[in-house]
Every structure is written in C-alpha cells, then in structure tokens.
Design a protein around this motif. Structure first.
Motif, PDB file in Angstrom:
ATOM      1  N   ILE A 109       0.844  -1.199   0.000  1.00  0.00           N
ATOM      2  CA  ILE A 109       0.000   0.000   0.000  1.00  0.00           C
ATOM      3  C   ILE A 109       0.878   1.247   0.000  1.00  0.00           C
ATOM      4  N   GLU A 110       1.943   1.207   0.791  1.00  0.00           N
ATOM      5  CA  GLU A 110       2.867   2.347   0.847  1.00  0.00           C
ATOM      6  C   GLU A 110       3.471   2.616  -0.523  1.00  0.00           C
ATOM      7  N   TYR A 111       3.827   1.557  -1.245  1.00  0.00           N
ATOM      8  CA  TYR A 111       4.408   1.730  -2.585  1.00  0.00           C
ATOM      9  C   TYR A 111       3.434   2.471  -3.504  1.00  0.00           C
ATOM     10  N   ILE A 112       2.160   2.071  -3.488  1.00  0.00           N
ATOM     11  CA  ILE A 112       1.174   2.702  -4.366  1.00  0.00           C
ATOM     12  C   ILE A 112       0.949   4.155  -3.976  1.00  0.00           C
ATOM     13  N   LEU A 113       0.880   4.436  -2.694  1.00  0.00           N
ATOM     14  CA  LEU A 113       0.692   5.814  -2.243  1.00  0.00           C
ATOM     15  C   LEU A 113       1.850   6.702  -2.699  1.00  0.00           C
ATOM     16  N   LYS A 114       3.069   6.170  -2.620  1.00  0.00           N
ATOM     17  CA  LYS A 114       4.243   6.941  -3.046  1.00  0.00           C
ATOM     18  C   LYS A 114       4.274   7.089  -4.561  1.00  0.00           C
ATOM     19  N   MET A 166      -5.790   3.113 -11.845  1.00  0.00           N
ATOM     20  CA  MET A 166      -5.863   1.756 -11.289  1.00  0.00           C
ATOM     21  C   MET A 166      -4.491   1.113 -11.338  1.00  0.00           C
ATOM     22  N   TYR A 167      -4.219   0.261 -10.362  1.00  0.00           N
ATOM     23  CA  TYR A 167      -2.930  -0.421 -10.319  1.00  0.00           C
ATOM     24  C   TYR A 167      -3.076  -1.892 -10.687  1.00  0.00           C
ATOM     25  N   THR A 168      -2.130  -2.356 -11.499  1.00  0.00           N
ATOM     26  CA  THR A 168      -2.097  -3.764 -11.878  1.00  0.00           C
ATOM     27  C   THR A 168      -1.694  -4.593 -10.666  1.00  0.00           C
ATOM     28  N   PRO A 210       3.515  -3.097  -9.070  1.00  0.00           N
ATOM     29  CA  PRO A 210       2.270  -2.733  -9.767  1.00  0.00           C
ATOM     30  C   PRO A 210       2.468  -1.464 -10.594  1.00  0.00           C
ATOM     31  N   LYS A 211       1.756  -1.405 -11.716  1.00  0.00           N
ATOM     32  CA  LYS A 211       1.836  -0.233 -12.589  1.00  0.00           C
ATOM     33  C   LYS A 211       0.537   0.559 -12.481  1.00  0.00           C
ATOM     34  N   GLY A 212       0.662   1.868 -12.422  1.00  0.00           N
ATOM     35  CA  GLY A 212      -0.502   2.729 -12.358  1.00  0.00           C
ATOM     36  C   GLY A 212      -1.028   3.016 -13.757  1.00  0.00           C
ATOM     37  N   VAL A 213      -2.254   2.601 -14.037  1.00  0.00           N
ATOM     38  CA  VAL A 213      -2.876   2.791 -15.347  1.00  0.00           C
ATOM     39  C   VAL A 213      -3.924   3.894 -15.219  1.00  0.00           C
ATOM     40  N   VAL A 214      -3.738   4.955 -15.968  1.00  0.00           N
ATOM     41  CA  VAL A 214      -4.627   6.113 -15.873  1.00  0.00           C
ATOM     42  C   VAL A 214      -5.725   6.010 -16.922  1.00  0.00           C
ATOM     43  N   ASN A 215      -6.966   6.213 -16.478  1.00  0.00           N
ATOM     44  CA  ASN A 215      -8.117   6.187 -17.377  1.00  0.00           C
ATOM     45  C   ASN A 215      -8.811   7.538 -17.402  1.00  0.00           C
ATOM     46  N   THR A 269      -6.132  -4.517 -17.083  1.00  0.00           N
ATOM     47  CA  THR A 269      -6.215  -3.177 -16.508  1.00  0.00           C
ATOM     48  C   THR A 269      -5.808  -2.127 -17.536  1.00  0.00           C
ATOM     49  N   GLU A 270      -4.767  -2.438 -18.314  1.00  0.00           N
ATOM     50  CA  GLU A 270      -4.258  -1.479 -19.298  1.00  0.00           C
ATOM     51  C   GLU A 270      -5.245  -1.197 -20.423  1.00  0.00           C
ATOM     52  N   LEU A 271      -6.265  -2.043 -20.560  1.00  0.00           N
ATOM     53  CA  LEU A 271      -7.278  -1.857 -21.607  1.00  0.00           C
ATOM     54  C   LEU A 271      -8.592  -1.352 -21.027  1.00  0.00           C
TER      55      LEU A 271
END
Length: 325
Positions: free
Chosen positions: A92-97, A154-156, A163-168, A299-301
């Motif tokens: 969770i910390e990784y995604i927040l950062k 969204m994160y993969t 995880p990769k952050g995918v922006v929609n 997620t990327e789609l």
C-alpha cells in the motif's frame, strides 16, 4: 457525445431522484441521496486544500461508502485510486508513493494506527469515511471536465514486478460501457445488477460504471459469500452479474443440491479471469438458464476488450469445445 461519467450520474439524479441506486445489506440509497452524500463528503475534502488533478486513494471494500467516495472524487476533478485492500502495508505504501497521492479515504474496516502513521510520514491527508455520519451540506458545483481528462488511476497486480498505475479518462470508461452494452442479451435497466467483483479491479469498476451510465440499480456484496449471493439474486430478482469460473462452480454445487434459491431472474452471466471447463459450463447453463458471456481484458485496456458471445457458448456445449480454449 457525452463521455463524462458524472453527466450520466447527474442525469439519473434529475430524471429519477428517488429511484434506488445502491443496495448494501438492508440499506438502500437513491440517486438523490448519493448525490447529497457525495456533496457532503466533498465539502469535507475541500477543507484539505485539494484541487482538480490531485490523486485521492481509496481503501475500502465494495460498499456504499466506496461509491460515494468515487462520485465525490469525480465531482472534484480529482483522480481516484482504488487500492486493493488485500495488499500488505508495504505494498500500500508503494502505491501511495508511486501515485503521489495527496489524500487517503479509508472505511471502517481498515482504520489502524499503522495506516495513520504511514499517512503522517508521507504527509498525506487521512480521512475516515462512514457515510452514515456525513451531515447535510450545501450542494457542490462539480469541476467541468473534458472527456480526455484523467479521472481514475488503477494499479495492476504487479505479478512480474511492482504494480503499474494505469490512468483512465472518461472516454476510455465510456467506450468500455459501449462495448459491454453491444453484447446481447439486452437487459431491463430497471432490474438490478449484482456486484461481486472488487471495485479495485477493472472488472468491478467497469460493472459499476456500466450500471451508472445505464441507470441500473446495483446490489453490493462486500465479501464474496456464495450462499448470501444466491439469496440476493432470489431476494432482489437480480438480472445480471460477473463472476470468475471458481465462483460459478460453487454456485452450481449449491444449487445442484436442491432448489434452495430462485435464480430464474438471471438472464446474463459474464465470467472471466480464466477459461471455463466445458462440463462446468454445461452444468451452469442447465442450472441458471441464462446467457453466458466470457470477457477477456486487462487493466491497461480499461477492462474487457474481447468477448465470447452467448451463441459461442451454445456452440461450445454442442460439441465445438475448442471455442472455450
């Protein structure tokens, strides 16, 4: 063409304000109630000095609370980040950062001293959301957004690394809605949909917005419980839902033991995540008497991209099993 998810939500608020939008347990909320509650939440969030484009992370199970937070984020022009609540604190910390989140909205289930300390260390605003404690406030004028603007990140799963952050943007989600709605059978928008897949996943989020655009009531089950899910189908006369094959197998096992629940209202079941065994499919089609569709995406789609239709499934159990592979 209107691509904004908020435009569709607000259309229903105006056209059918007292109609049921969300059901969770014994609680039902109308479009107008969710509109007012999201305004109340947004008034609280505005006191934090957040602005359009800021990232707001959401940590909650599927719930009315979570949908209110999503609507409030869209109204503000902020980009919401639904976090997988099954992740460990370091994840969770990784995604927040990585997302550079400026705020974190947390439901009752995940309030902890450890999380509060993490937000303090990262200088992230921390907000505890329980919609029953929100107070009525002045309506908020939503931030005007373009169809290309970001509204969700969204994160993969991070299977092969972080995880990769995918922006929609609004348009990507709108196109997902269109693709899904083009798939027969056509449903009755007055009959509810059962949301079982987590909203932090592209499938769950996609189903939520399909229902928002079409004006379909959404019945929410925070944790998957097969007996409770079947009871909800019976009680609310659910018309459609999305599952993975292992969930479908549990349903079939329960229903094969006897007619405990009336599931005849279901006319469409979408599944994905893995292929389905032809024997399981045949049993499921006999038990549910519904049309089955398989969705493939990522997620990327922005969710589903390719489908096997109901007709494909009928061909598969008629002998063309290769279709399912």
């Amino acid at each position: 063409m209107h691509y904004s998810m908020l435009d569709y939500f607000q259309f229903h608020v105006t056209a059918k304000p007292t109609d049921t939008f969300l059901i969770e347990g014994d609680v039902a909320r109308s479009y107008l109630e969710i509109d007012q509650l999201s305004d109340a939440l947004l008034n609280d969030l505005n006191k934090m000095g957040l602005k359009a484009g800021d990232r707001t992370a959401l940590l909650a199970k599927n719930s009315i609370d979570l949908v209110i937070a999503i609507i409030a984020s869209i109204k503000s022009g902020q980009v919401f980040i639904p976090i997988n609540y099954r992740l460990s604190p370091p994840e969770i910390e990784y995604i927040l950062k990585d997302s550079q989140a400026r705020s974190l909205i947390v439901s009752d289930d995940f309030i902890s001293k450890e999380l509060s300390n993490l937000c303090a260390d990262l200088e992230i605003n921390h907000y505890h959301l329980n919609h029953t404690k929100l107070t009525q406030s002045q309506p908020v004028k939503p931030v005007k957004q373009q169809s290309c603007e970001d509204f969700c990140q969204m994160y993969t799963s991070g299977t092969t690394g972080h995880p990769k952050g995918v922006v929609n943007g609004h348009r990507q989600i709108f196109e997902l809605v269109v693709v899904n709605e083009l798939m027969p059978p056509k449903g009755d928008v007055e009959k509810p949909s059962l949301l079982l897949m987590p909203i932090f996943h592209a499938v769950g989020l996609g189903q939520l917005f399909i229902n928002i655009v079409t004006g379909k009531p959404t019945v929410i089950l925070p944790d998957f419980d097969p007996v409770e899910a079947l009871a909800l189908i019976d009680r609310h006369q659910i018309q459609d839902t999305i599952v993975v094959p292992i969930m479908l197998k549990v349903f079939v096992d329960i229903l094969s033991a006897g007619p405990l629940y009336n599931v005849s209202s279901l006319n469409k079941i979408v599944y994905g995540g893995s292929p389905i065994d032809s024997q399981l499919l045949e049993k499921a089609m006999a038990v549910f008497q519904a049309d089955f569709l398989q969705g493939y995406g990522m997620t990327e789609l922005s969710g589903g991209a390719i489908f096997l239709t109901a007709e494909d499934h009928k061909k598969a159990i008629a002998g063309k099993v290769h279709i399912l592979k």
